[in-house]
Design a protein around this motif. Sequence first.
Motif, PDB file in Angstrom:
ATOM      1  N   THR A 130      -6.438  -1.568  -4.858  1.00 50.33           N
ATOM      2  CA  THR A 130      -6.678  -0.139  -4.647  1.00 50.33           C
ATOM      3  C   THR A 130      -7.657   0.418  -5.680  1.00 50.33           C
ATOM      4  O   THR A 130      -8.530   1.233  -5.339  1.00 50.33           O
ATOM      5  CB  THR A 130      -5.348   0.642  -4.693  1.00 50.33           C
ATOM      6  OG1 THR A 130      -4.433   0.070  -3.768  1.00 50.33           O
ATOM      7  CG2 THR A 130      -5.553   2.109  -4.349  1.00 50.33           C
ATOM      8  N   HIS A 131      -7.519  -0.009  -6.942  1.00 52.09           N
ATOM      9  CA  HIS A 131      -8.468   0.470  -7.969  1.00 52.09           C
ATOM     10  C   HIS A 131      -9.901   0.124  -7.587  1.00 52.09           C
ATOM     11  O   HIS A 131     -10.807   0.950  -7.694  1.00 52.09           O
ATOM     12  CB  HIS A 131      -8.147  -0.149  -9.333  1.00 52.09           C
ATOM     13  CG  HIS A 131      -6.850   0.305  -9.905  1.00 52.09           C
ATOM     14  ND1 HIS A 131      -6.138  -0.426 -10.824  1.00 52.09           N
ATOM     15  CD2 HIS A 131      -6.124   1.423  -9.666  1.00 52.09           C
ATOM     16  CE1 HIS A 131      -5.037   0.237 -11.136  1.00 52.09           C
ATOM     17  NE2 HIS A 131      -5.002   1.351 -10.430  1.00 52.09           N
ATOM     18  N   ASN A 132     -10.117  -1.128  -7.172  1.00 53.51           N
ATOM     19  CA  ASN A 132     -11.475  -1.540  -6.810  1.00 53.51           C
ATOM     20  C   ASN A 132     -11.992  -0.748  -5.610  1.00 53.51           C
ATOM     21  O   ASN A 132     -13.112  -0.244  -5.610  1.00 53.51           O
ATOM     22  CB  ASN A 132     -11.494  -3.048  -6.514  1.00 53.51           C
ATOM     23  CG  ASN A 132     -11.476  -3.882  -7.792  1.00 53.51           C
ATOM     24  OD1 ASN A 132     -12.439  -3.876  -8.552  1.00 53.51           O
ATOM     25  ND2 ASN A 132     -10.383  -4.588  -8.031  1.00 53.51           N
TER      26      ASN A 132
ATOM     27  N   HIS B 129       7.752   2.490  -7.687  1.00 51.10           N
ATOM     28  CA  HIS B 129       6.824   1.619  -8.410  1.00 51.10           C
ATOM     29  C   HIS B 129       5.385   1.995  -8.038  1.00 51.10           C
ATOM     30  O   HIS B 129       5.075   2.165  -6.850  1.00 51.10           O
ATOM     31  CB  HIS B 129       7.111   0.164  -8.044  1.00 51.10           C
ATOM     32  CG  HIS B 129       6.239  -0.833  -8.753  1.00 51.10           C
ATOM     33  ND1 HIS B 129       4.976  -1.159  -8.304  1.00 51.10           N
ATOM     34  CD2 HIS B 129       6.440  -1.567  -9.866  1.00 51.10           C
ATOM     35  CE1 HIS B 129       4.439  -2.066  -9.119  1.00 51.10           C
ATOM     36  NE2 HIS B 129       5.311  -2.325 -10.076  1.00 51.10           N
ATOM     37  N   HIS B 130       4.519   2.084  -9.046  1.00 44.40           N
ATOM     38  CA  HIS B 130       3.153   2.572  -8.813  1.00 44.40           C
ATOM     39  C   HIS B 130       2.385   1.699  -7.816  1.00 44.40           C
ATOM     40  O   HIS B 130       1.716   2.213  -6.907  1.00 44.40           O
ATOM     41  CB  HIS B 130       2.414   2.647 -10.151  1.00 44.40           C
ATOM     42  CG  HIS B 130       0.973   3.003 -10.020  1.00 44.40           C
ATOM     43  ND1 HIS B 130       0.554   4.256  -9.622  1.00 44.40           N
ATOM     44  CD2 HIS B 130      -0.152   2.271 -10.193  1.00 44.40           C
ATOM     45  CE1 HIS B 130      -0.770   4.278  -9.583  1.00 44.40           C
ATOM     46  NE2 HIS B 130      -1.228   3.086  -9.917  1.00 44.40           N
ATOM     47  N   GLY B 131       2.473   0.410  -7.980  1.00 45.62           N
ATOM     48  CA  GLY B 131       1.722  -0.483  -7.084  1.00 45.62           C
ATOM     49  C   GLY B 131       2.238  -0.406  -5.657  1.00 45.62           C
ATOM     50  O   GLY B 131       1.457  -0.363  -4.693  1.00 45.62           O
TER      51      GLY B 131
ATOM     52  N   MET C 233      -1.656  -5.101  -5.115  1.00 45.28           N
ATOM     53  CA  MET C 233      -2.180  -4.003  -4.284  1.00 45.28           C
ATOM     54  C   MET C 233      -2.712  -2.865  -5.154  1.00 45.28           C
ATOM     55  O   MET C 233      -3.658  -2.176  -4.773  1.00 45.28           O
ATOM     56  CB  MET C 233      -1.089  -3.483  -3.342  1.00 45.28           C
ATOM     57  CG  MET C 233      -0.824  -4.371  -2.138  1.00 45.28           C
ATOM     58  SD  MET C 233      -2.290  -4.703  -1.099  1.00 45.28           S
ATOM     59  CE  MET C 233      -2.563  -3.085  -0.378  1.00 45.28           C
ATOM     60  N   ASP C 234      -2.128  -2.669  -6.334  1.00 48.67           N
ATOM     61  CA  ASP C 234      -2.668  -1.662  -7.261  1.00 48.67           C
ATOM     62  C   ASP C 234      -4.085  -2.075  -7.684  1.00 48.67           C
ATOM     63  O   ASP C 234      -5.012  -1.255  -7.655  1.00 48.67           O
ATOM     64  CB  ASP C 234      -1.746  -1.541  -8.481  1.00 48.67           C
ATOM     65  CG  ASP C 234      -2.108  -0.384  -9.391  1.00 48.67           C
ATOM     66  OD1 ASP C 234      -2.658   0.621  -8.901  1.00 48.67           O
ATOM     67  OD2 ASP C 234      -1.827  -0.478 -10.601  1.00 48.67           O
ATOM     68  N   ALA C 235      -4.241  -3.353  -8.043  1.00 42.32           N
ATOM     69  CA  ALA C 235      -5.573  -3.839  -8.465  1.00 42.32           C
ATOM     70  C   ALA C 235      -6.588  -3.679  -7.333  1.00 42.32           C
ATOM     71  O   ALA C 235      -7.715  -3.214  -7.547  1.00 42.32           O
ATOM     72  CB  ALA C 235      -5.476  -5.295  -8.895  1.00 42.32           C
TER      73      ALA C 235
ATOM     74  N   ALA D  16       3.726   2.135  -4.316  1.00 37.16           N
ATOM     75  CA  ALA D  16       3.331   3.443  -3.784  1.00 37.16           C
ATOM     76  C   ALA D  16       1.898   3.404  -3.251  1.00 37.16           C
ATOM     77  O   ALA D  16       1.603   3.907  -2.162  1.00 37.16           O
ATOM     78  CB  ALA D  16       3.483   4.515  -4.859  1.00 37.16           C
ATOM     79  N   ASN D  17       0.998   2.791  -3.999  1.00 35.78           N
ATOM     80  CA  ASN D  17      -0.377   2.640  -3.508  1.00 35.78           C
ATOM     81  C   ASN D  17      -0.410   1.827  -2.218  1.00 35.78           C
ATOM     82  O   ASN D  17      -1.126   2.164  -1.266  1.00 35.78           O
ATOM     83  CB  ASN D  17      -1.240   1.924  -4.557  1.00 35.78           C
ATOM     84  CG  ASN D  17      -1.760   2.866  -5.617  1.00 35.78           C
ATOM     85  OD1 ASN D  17      -2.218   3.953  -5.315  1.00 35.78           O
ATOM     86  ND2 ASN D  17      -1.682   2.449  -6.863  1.00 35.78           N
ATOM     87  N   ALA D  18       0.360   0.734  -2.209  1.00 33.25           N
ATOM     88  CA  ALA D  18       0.368  -0.150  -1.038  1.00 33.25           C
ATOM     89  C   ALA D  18       0.850   0.587   0.205  1.00 33.25           C
ATOM     90  O   ALA D  18       0.349   0.369   1.309  1.00 33.25           O
ATOM     91  CB  ALA D  18       1.252  -1.367  -1.315  1.00 33.25           C
TER      92      ALA D  18
ATOM     93  N   VAL E 172      -5.575   8.114  -2.612  1.00 34.70           N
ATOM     94  CA  VAL E 172      -4.451   7.157  -2.597  1.00 34.70           C
ATOM     95  C   VAL E 172      -3.666   7.289  -3.898  1.00 34.70           C
ATOM     96  O   VAL E 172      -2.427   7.337  -3.899  1.00 34.70           O
ATOM     97  CB  VAL E 172      -4.949   5.705  -2.423  1.00 34.70           C
ATOM     98  CG1 VAL E 172      -3.753   4.748  -2.346  1.00 34.70           C
ATOM     99  CG2 VAL E 172      -5.812   5.554  -1.180  1.00 34.70           C
ATOM    100  N   HIS E 173      -4.401   7.356  -5.015  1.00 35.03           N
ATOM    101  CA  HIS E 173      -3.711   7.458  -6.303  1.00 35.03           C
ATOM    102  C   HIS E 173      -3.019   8.804  -6.487  1.00 35.03           C
ATOM    103  O   HIS E 173      -1.969   8.877  -7.140  1.00 35.03           O
ATOM    104  CB  HIS E 173      -4.666   7.145  -7.452  1.00 35.03           C
ATOM    105  CG  HIS E 173      -4.583   5.705  -7.869  1.00 35.03           C
ATOM    106  ND1 HIS E 173      -5.168   4.698  -7.146  1.00 35.03           N
ATOM    107  CD2 HIS E 173      -3.920   5.106  -8.890  1.00 35.03           C
ATOM    108  CE1 HIS E 173      -4.893   3.545  -7.720  1.00 35.03           C
ATOM    109  NE2 HIS E 173      -4.144   3.754  -8.779  1.00 35.03           N
ATOM    110  N   SER E 174      -3.564   9.881  -5.935  1.00 34.17           N
ATOM    111  CA  SER E 174      -2.849  11.163  -6.020  1.00 34.17           C
ATOM    112  C   SER E 174      -1.504  11.063  -5.302  1.00 34.17           C
ATOM    113  O   SER E 174      -0.482  11.553  -5.796  1.00 34.17           O
ATOM    114  CB  SER E 174      -3.690  12.280  -5.411  1.00 34.17           C
ATOM    115  OG  SER E 174      -4.818  12.546  -6.229  1.00 34.17           O
TER     116      SER E 174
HETATM  117 ZN   LIG Z   1      -3.221   2.362 -10.075  1.00 31.37          ZN
END
Ligand SMILES: [Zn+2]
Length: 377
Positions: free
Chosen positions: A199-201, A277-279, A195-197, A281-283, A263-265
Amino acid sequence: MTLTRFSFPTPIHFGPGARRLVAQHLLDAGCRRPLIVTDRALGALPVLAEFRTHLSGLDVAVFDGVFGNPTASQVMAGAAAFKAHRADAVIGFGGGAALDVAKVVGVMAVHEGDVLEYVWDHPQVRAIVAELPYFVALPTTSGTGSEVGRSSVISEDDTHVKRVVFSAKILARAVFADPELTLALPPAITAATGMDALTHNVESYLSPAYHPLCDGIALEGTRIAARALATAVAEPVNLQARADMMMASTMGAIAFQKDLGAVHSCAHALSAACDMHHGLANALMIDTVLAWNFEAVPEKFDELAHVCGLAGDGAAFVPWLRELKARIGITGGLALRGVTAAHLPRLVELAAADICHQTNPRPCSAADFERLFQAAM
Ligand SMILES: [Zn+2]
């Protein structure tokens, strides 16, 4: 028109077995004594021992002192290990934390002072002037894409505040992206990092910055992740799905040199205030934030829906995201993960101070962040 500069400099060896090319690559570069920088947990797993069997001809030492959100003292311990081994190269082997530490171990091996004196916003920031040891990177998760990034996120030991060393000089000289290294990842880690990947895209595509090259990469990265993520979670040894997710992760990190969004903020705030966990959190935030972003750039959501193969227009994208989260086992909101109303003021303060939302497609105030966090509870 303004003049813009683009840079996609990292040589990438991508595919199953890429890890077996590292030894010859280092020998060709004149290196004999590499230091592997890796996570404490990974250091004890068969995946590292197996990788070492492919490093014959080299005198290898291992620094496996990376854990949690990596700190300055971990970097300085890694630099000490580099000097003690009289190393001539760094091999970063691991997830985002290990790769971020590996990037600056080489800096501190040949520079004075503490790594925190090299962060970009230090009032008397020191320059990276000496030639750095040769550095190669092998990701073992598919999420951060740190292997192709030019930043290293290091936390202060006492305050846990995250600081960033940002320089093209810390880019890997070569990346060996081998999806076989991810076959043993458990489904929950595959889901969160994936989900982090994704979200980046998605966030880099939605950012208003001018970067058509990254926009193309971000849309294709979204397409690949949308196709592969649920399969990689459901079938951990599906090598094609693992390869797709590793590619989507690399593409996401290349794309986000264009910048990220709100989302990243939110995710950075959740990691700092709640140690999440960062991923993950984004999810937990992405569908809430994107539902709010939708009205600012509906035509971009049409493109996202299209590359994900959805039948409808852009309005179908956020419902699809929610469905994907459910399929990969990320259910419930922030409250289920230990976030309470008492955390809210600190979360809002941290998210508003974070730099990522400056390129969100819709301006995001502290009051907006408060509503978004509440909606995601
Ligand atoms: Zn990220």
